[in-house]
Scaffold this motif. Structure first.
Motif, mmCIF file in Angstrom:
data_model
loop_
_atom_site.group_PDB
_atom_site.id
_atom_site.type_symbol
_atom_site.label_atom_id
_atom_site.label_comp_id
_atom_site.label_asym_id
_atom_site.label_seq_id
_atom_site.Cartn_x
_atom_site.Cartn_y
_atom_site.Cartn_z
ATOM 1 N N ALA A 105 0.822 -1.219 0.000
ATOM 2 C CA ALA A 105 0.000 0.000 0.000
ATOM 3 C C ALA A 105 0.848 1.257 0.000
ATOM 4 O O ALA A 105 0.534 2.232 -0.688
ATOM 5 N N SER A 106 1.930 1.251 0.770
ATOM 6 C CA SER A 106 2.754 2.454 0.853
ATOM 7 C C SER A 106 3.487 2.717 -0.455
ATOM 8 O O SER A 106 3.624 3.869 -0.880
ATOM 9 N N MET A 107 3.935 1.657 -1.129
ATOM 10 C CA MET A 107 4.595 1.848 -2.424
ATOM 11 C C MET A 107 3.602 2.338 -3.470
ATOM 12 O O MET A 107 3.933 3.199 -4.301
ATOM 13 N N LEU A 108 2.387 1.813 -3.423
ATOM 14 C CA LEU A 108 1.363 2.271 -4.351
ATOM 15 C C LEU A 108 1.075 3.754 -4.143
ATOM 16 O O LEU A 108 0.991 4.529 -5.104
ATOM 17 N N GLN A 109 0.938 4.152 -2.883
ATOM 18 C CA GLN A 109 0.669 5.556 -2.592
ATOM 19 C C GLN A 109 1.825 6.441 -3.040
ATOM 20 O O GLN A 109 1.617 7.506 -3.634
ATOM 21 N N ALA A 110 3.051 6.014 -2.767
ATOM 22 C CA ALA A 110 4.223 6.809 -3.141
ATOM 23 C C ALA A 110 4.348 6.932 -4.655
ATOM 24 O O ALA A 110 4.753 7.979 -5.168
ATOM 25 N N ALA A 111 3.994 5.868 -5.361
ATOM 26 C CA ALA A 111 4.191 5.840 -6.805
ATOM 27 C C ALA A 111 3.079 6.528 -7.582
ATOM 28 O O ALA A 111 3.264 6.865 -8.754
ATOM 29 N N ARG A 112 1.945 6.753 -6.971
ATOM 30 C CA ARG A 112 0.797 7.316 -7.689
ATOM 31 C C ARG A 112 1.102 8.692 -8.289
ATOM 32 O O ARG A 112 0.542 9.059 -9.318
ATOM 33 N N ALA A 113 1.965 9.441 -7.639
ATOM 34 C CA ALA A 113 2.285 10.776 -8.140
ATOM 35 C C ALA A 113 3.173 10.728 -9.381
ATOM 36 O O ALA A 113 3.341 11.740 -10.071
ATOM 37 N N GLY A 114 3.756 9.576 -9.666
ATOM 38 C CA GLY A 114 4.607 9.446 -10.842
ATOM 39 C C GLY A 114 6.006 10.000 -10.660
ATOM 40 O O GLY A 114 6.753 10.123 -11.629
ATOM 41 N N THR A 115 6.363 10.339 -9.422
ATOM 42 C CA THR A 115 7.686 10.899 -9.130
ATOM 43 C C THR A 115 8.520 9.901 -8.335
ATOM 44 O O THR A 115 7.987 8.936 -7.782
ATOM 45 N N PRO A 116 9.838 10.112 -8.235
ATOM 46 C CA PRO A 116 10.681 9.166 -7.503
ATOM 47 C C PRO A 116 10.332 9.094 -6.013
ATOM 48 O O PRO A 116 9.990 10.101 -5.397
ATOM 49 N N PHE A 117 10.436 7.894 -5.457
ATOM 50 C CA PHE A 117 10.236 7.722 -4.022
ATOM 51 C C PHE A 117 11.357 6.866 -3.441
ATOM 52 O O PHE A 117 11.933 6.024 -4.130
ATOM 53 N N GLY A 118 11.648 7.106 -2.178
ATOM 54 C CA GLY A 118 12.655 6.330 -1.466
ATOM 55 C C GLY A 118 12.047 5.637 -0.271
ATOM 56 O O GLY A 118 10.886 5.847 0.080
ATOM 57 N N ILE A 119 12.844 4.808 0.367
ATOM 58 C CA ILE A 119 12.427 4.101 1.577
ATOM 59 C C ILE A 119 13.497 4.291 2.640
ATOM 60 O O ILE A 119 14.689 4.138 2.357
ATOM 61 N N ALA A 120 13.071 4.632 3.848
ATOM 62 C CA ALA A 120 13.976 4.729 4.991
ATOM 63 C C ALA A 120 13.530 3.709 6.030
ATOM 64 O O ALA A 120 12.344 3.632 6.360
ATOM 65 N N THR A 121 14.481 2.924 6.541
ATOM 66 C CA THR A 121 14.116 1.907 7.518
ATOM 67 C C THR A 121 15.296 1.563 8.418
ATOM 68 O O THR A 121 16.397 2.115 8.246
ATOM 69 N N THR A 122 15.056 0.636 9.342
ATOM 70 C CA THR A 122 16.054 0.347 10.378
ATOM 71 C C THR A 122 16.637 -1.056 10.285
ATOM 72 O O THR A 122 17.418 -1.439 11.150
#
Length: 225
Positions: A105-122
């Motif tokens: 769901a989070s990747m879908l939301q990030a990608a909907r804008a058509g712009t680059p997205f990153g992921i930050a995690t631990t």
């Protein structure tokens, strides 16, 4: 008519389950979806936190546990509260209701804008799994990169303020060094940190629990008067 959404925590931490359920219920309320009730389910066995591939695979097997399947079949929707979406495919095959993974769901939301997205995690032990996940869901062309916090995940889990700061630094690196236009906080147990960072940072920070709830609200339309 009300809907019951089962939020499955694939690790054995009940406080994590309670935190995610409270956040999810508040999200549905903010969406004016008082018809959706969230019920939490903690994995009956397995690791207390998913930090390595072996633990993620163990969590995926939990999806076939009789307790999980019994409660899943009595629900109107299911959210898998771990970023690796363990057991997503297995549950989808066993039930006829919407099954949503928070990573999905989070990747879908990030990608909907058509712009680059990153992921930050631990969790460096899950780095390859996350990279494979991005490719599996078809977002490689928009993915700007993964940034990991320097401190061990189990240590950060015991130090919320330090966790927030290291994640904030990772989000800024995603934006300033990798060119991301939005950053996902990669982890269900990191949802509280994601909430804190949304108010601290002037960049789009995507909370995976919120993303899953928003997608679920789309898939469970309210009854028409």
């Amino acid at each position: 008519m009300s809907h019951t959404v089962l939020l499955i925590n694939p690790n054995t931490s009940r406080p994590t389950t309670d935190m995610m359920v409270a956040l999810a219920q508040a999200c549905f309320q903010s969406l004016q979806r008082s018809d959706i009730l969230v019920r939490g389910l903690t994995a009956p066995e397995g690791p207390g936190m998913l930090t390595e591939m072996e633990e993620l695979e163990q969590a995926a097997a939990i999806a076939r546990h009789p307790l999980i399947l019994a409660q899943a079949q009595g629900s109107d929707g299911i959210i898998i509260g771990a970023f690796g979406d363990p057991g997503l495919q297995a549950l989808t095959e066993h039930v006829k209701v919407p099954v949503i993974g928070i990573g999905q769901a989070s990747m879908l939301q990030a990608a909907r804008a058509g712009t680059p997205f990153g992921i930050a995690t631990t969790t460096p032990g899950l780095e390859q799994s996350i990279l494979d996940q991005v490719q599996r869901y078809g977002w490689s062309n928009q993915f700007s990169g993964l940034r990991l916090t320097p401190t061990a995940p189990l240590d950060l889990a015991q130090a919320p303020e330090r966790q927030d700061q290291e994640l904030a630094d990772s989000v800024v690196a995603c934006i300033e060094q990798d060119g991301a236009r939005a950053v996902i906080i990669g982890g269900g147990p990191l949802a509280q940190s994601a909430q804190a960072l949304q108010s601290r940072l002037a960049v789009p920070v995507i909370n995976p629990i919120i993303a899953a709830c928003e997608l679920m609200a789309e898939r469970l339309p309210p009854d028409q008067p």
